[in-house]
Design an enzyme around this catalytic site. Structure first.
Site, PDB file in Angstrom:
ATOM      1  N   ILE A 158      -3.636 -11.357  -5.568  1.00 23.07           N
ATOM      2  CA  ILE A 158      -3.767 -11.079  -4.130  1.00 23.07           C
ATOM      3  C   ILE A 158      -3.265  -9.653  -3.967  1.00 23.07           C
ATOM      4  O   ILE A 158      -2.060  -9.409  -3.916  1.00 23.07           O
ATOM      5  CB  ILE A 158      -2.960 -12.073  -3.282  1.00 23.07           C
ATOM      6  N   PRO A 159      -4.174  -8.684  -3.918  1.00 20.61           N
ATOM      7  CA  PRO A 159      -3.832  -7.277  -4.202  1.00 20.61           C
ATOM      8  C   PRO A 159      -3.190  -6.502  -3.054  1.00 20.61           C
ATOM      9  O   PRO A 159      -3.790  -5.572  -2.483  1.00 20.61           O
ATOM     10  CB  PRO A 159      -5.183  -6.677  -4.574  1.00 20.61           C
ATOM     11  N   CYS A 160      -1.938  -6.833  -2.717  1.00 19.76           N
ATOM     12  CA  CYS A 160      -1.250  -6.069  -1.688  1.00 19.76           C
ATOM     13  C   CYS A 160      -0.960  -4.638  -2.146  1.00 19.76           C
ATOM     14  O   CYS A 160      -0.662  -3.764  -1.314  1.00 19.76           O
ATOM     15  CB  CYS A 160       0.038  -6.768  -1.261  1.00 19.76           C
ATOM     16  N   HIS A 161      -1.095  -4.389  -3.459  1.00 19.26           N
ATOM     17  CA  HIS A 161      -0.903  -3.016  -3.937  1.00 19.26           C
ATOM     18  C   HIS A 161      -2.018  -2.094  -3.472  1.00 19.26           C
ATOM     19  O   HIS A 161      -1.879  -0.873  -3.529  1.00 19.26           O
ATOM     20  CB  HIS A 161      -0.815  -2.993  -5.472  1.00 19.26           C
ATOM     21  N   ARG A 162      -3.115  -2.646  -2.980  1.00 17.20           N
ATOM     22  CA  ARG A 162      -4.238  -1.836  -2.515  1.00 17.20           C
ATOM     23  C   ARG A 162      -4.094  -1.401  -1.056  1.00 17.20           C
ATOM     24  O   ARG A 162      -5.006  -0.758  -0.522  1.00 17.20           O
ATOM     25  CB  ARG A 162      -5.552  -2.606  -2.702  1.00 17.20           C
TER      26      ARG A 162
END
EC number: 2.1.1.63
Length: 269
Positions: free
Chosen positions: A231-235
């Site tokens: 779940i790409p919260c780094h994006r």
């Protein structure tokens, strides 16, 4: 036969113990820090390690630098790992479910993975901020106890993370089990919609949810995301393009974005 059986049991215990997340050894610390080393290894901490006992401000800074140089992490990270291990080893006698748990090595550090009955519900870098709260939230929500073992799901996640860090995987097949409020789940679904190699601002994420003014609420929901990378919260970045708000550390966030842009740097150091 008994000896063979005993050996098999012993081997299984050894294998299981190796799957527990790794607590760094403090053996490499200089002897002048023996007192504070003993304090770190034996005390049960409920908060971050500061201030240190019997150390001046100058000595504390010197100790922290020695700790990072010799151990490879900051003292507060070491304490967070100790607290996480304590939570993972707790018996939870009133919890009827088993939560499959695994430690996974990656180029950016060891990660802790926890699976509920429906899928992956926690994947975080060991020692990062708020990991203990997330472990507790998962345990309470699923009424489970943590069992370190390998199964098809942990093996699939290991394979997918390995391919991801080699730049050969852009989407994951590992099933997810989101634990949070309805709004948080909506925010996390918006994260899942951000394509590999791209970024969005918190404002753009709020707009996708149909509430452009909910920027702070979206940022808070991202901070509660318990499944890193998949779940790409780094994006998600600031409107000014700056990297902000990543519990795993901005160095890791930068490395993940660089990886997805096709750059070769996938390690912290």
């Amino acid at each position: 036969m008994t000896k063979i059986g005993d050996f098999a049991v012993k081997s299984m215990i050894e294998i299981r113990s190796k799957r527990m997340i790794t607590l760094p050894s403090l053996n490499n610390l200089p002897s002048k820090w023996d007192e504070i080393r003993h304090w770190l290894e034996t005390q049960v901490f409920e908060c971050e390690v500061m201030p240190y006992p019997n150390l001046t401000e100058h000595e504390a800074k010197q100790f922290e630098q020695d700790f990072i140089d010799r151990i490879g992490c900051a003292p507060e990270e070491y304490v967070r790992i100790r607290r996480a291990i304590r939570l993972l080893e707790a018996r939870y006698l009133d919890s009827p479910n088993e939560l499959t748990t695994a430690a996974i090595a990656t180029p950016l550090g060891e990660m802790l993975a926890v699976f509920g009955g429906k899928g992956l519900c926690l994947l975080e870098f060991v020692g990062q901020k708020h990991m203990e709260q997330e472990i507790t939230a998962v345990q309470k929500a699923l009424r489970g106890r943590f069992v370190f073992r390998e199964d098809e799901r942990t093996q699939l996640l290991r394979q997918e993370l390995d391919l991801y860090f080699k730049g050969r995987l852009k989407t994951f097949a590992t099933p997810l089990e989101q634990i949070g409020t309805e709004f948080q789940k909506q925010a996390w679904d918006a994260l899942l919609a951000i394509p590999y190699g791209e970024t969005r601002s918190y404002k753009e994420q709020a707009q996708r949810l149909g509430n452009p003014k909910a920027v702070r609420a979206v940022a808070a929901a991202n901070g509660q995301n318990k499944v890193s990378i998949l779940i790409p919260c780094h994006r998600v970045i600031g409107s000014d393009g700056k990297l902000t708000g990543y519990a795993g550390g901005l160095n890791r966030k930068q490395s993940l974005l660089a990886l997805e842009r096709g750059e070769v740097q996938t390690t912290l150091f």
